[in-house]
Design a protein around this motif. Structure first.
Motif: not given
Length: 365
Positions: A104-112
């Motif tokens: 999530l630290g890497t893809y927080r925006r994409e996985l929101a």
């Protein structure tokens, strides 16, 4: 409180890491003792045991992988490690939250907005047929349902965090090039992953502390965190205070250790050793000064293969055809150059399956 200087810590680390004397251990026991071998580069883990064990044969590690006694899986620090089947089953649940947070630290925006539990259930349903899949194949199977994140964020969250996976052979076998094919860990081993401990209990955390100190101590809690990637181990450490001993380093940090673990005399001679890329003898610490100079610290995260001279990182090495090429980071005495050349020739022979490999040392500066 006893103060351990840099050299004392260096010799203790070399002893724990089986780098002071090569050990007469089966490969599986060495992997267990070290708490796993970092293995995102498939061929690198073979050099680690070669530098640590007497009469190591790559076929022994291949056999452990194909017989499912050792597995390649995302674990400590969200990196791929070779760990024993028993450790993978025992430790995986303890790493779940960290692995999710790392992705999530890497893809927080994409996985929101993505319900991760729902995504995990859908991923398990796809993998239920037992067929090995690449990360992109798994992500594509779910892309119609979750079109927003894109295949990379979706696949990494599934493979590295939500579904405990192994990278099945032939990935990771000696001299074999193969893509990553993922299989659920429990299906691969035919055994269930150990469930999380009841709230307030942390037997796995205590086991990790003991295993870490046995292979890396004396060490600070920051070092333990750097190795494991886990932030929730202070309670485990606190509950073990009575069974641990304490020291301080020259910077005043408290160092913890197992009472009977080896702490050799700082004057103990240290032989030349060649380490693979991303070896945990270096990466397993927050403060790596015991083995590598601060000016060279970047090498340890850039994937450089390094040479230890008198226990410290003194050169890097690469392979060109059948030649091991050594590049010094500083001036090396004639005697040390001879020792590096001798050990390098042994490594070249190993890498060429017993052939007549060569060593070439470049000039410093």
């Amino acid at each position: 409180m006893t103060v351990l200087d840099r050299r004392a810590l260096n010799r203790a680390t070399l002893a724990r890491q089986l780098l002071l004397d090569r050990a007469d251990l089966p490969v599986a026991d060495a992997v267990a003792h070290l708490g796993g071998l970092q293995a995102q580069e498939p061929q690198e883990p073979f050099v680690g045991p070669w530098s640590r064990l007497r009469a190591f044969e790559p076929s022994a590690l291949d056999d452990l992988l194909t017989r499912r006694r050792v597995v390649r899986t995302h674990l400590m620090r969200r990196t791929v490690h070779l760990v024993t089947a028993e450790d993978a089953l025992a430790w995986r649940a303890r790493h779940d939250a960290m692995l999710r947070q790392q992705v999530l630290g890497t893809y927080r925006r994409e996985l929101a907005g993505v319900d991760l539990d729902e995504l995990a259930a859908a991923g398990r349903a796809v993998m239920a047929d037992g067929e090995p899949r690449s990360m992109s194949e798994l992500a594509r199977a779910l892309a119609d349902r979750w079109p927003g994140p894109g295949p990379r964020p979706l696949g990494e969250m599934l493979v590295a965090a939500l579904i405990p996976m192994v990278q099945s052979p032939p990935r990771g076998l000696w001299r074999t090039k193969a893509g990553v094919r993922n299989v659920p860990l429990s299906a691969w081993l035919g055994r269930a992953i150990d469930p999380p401990a009841p709230e307030g209990a942390d037997p796995v955390g205590r086991a990790l502390v003991r295993r870490y100190l046995g292979a890396y101590g004396p060490a600070a809690t920051a070092d333990l965190r750097a190795w494991s990637g886990l932030t929730g181990l202070p309670a485990a450490v606190a509950s073990m205070r009575e069974e641990l001993v304490s020291f301080r380093d020259e910077r005043g940090r408290e160092l913890l250790d197992l009472p009977d673990a080896p702490r050799p005399d700082p004057g103990t001679p240290a032989p030349v050793r060649f380490l693979p890329a991303f070896d945990n003898a270096i990466l397993g610490f927050h403060d790596r000064d015991r083995i590598i100079d601060d000016d060279d610290r970047g090498l340890s995260v850039a994937g450089a293969r390094v040479v230890l001279v008198d226990g410290r990182v003194t050169a890097t090495w690469t392979v060109e055809a059948d030649t091991v090429v050594v590049t010094p980071l500083r001036r090396i005495t004639r005697a040390d150059r001879a020792a590096v050349a001798e050990e390098g020739a042994e490594l070249a022979s190993f890498l060429s399956d017993g052939g007549s490999g060569c060593v070439r040392m470049t000039a410093y500066g």
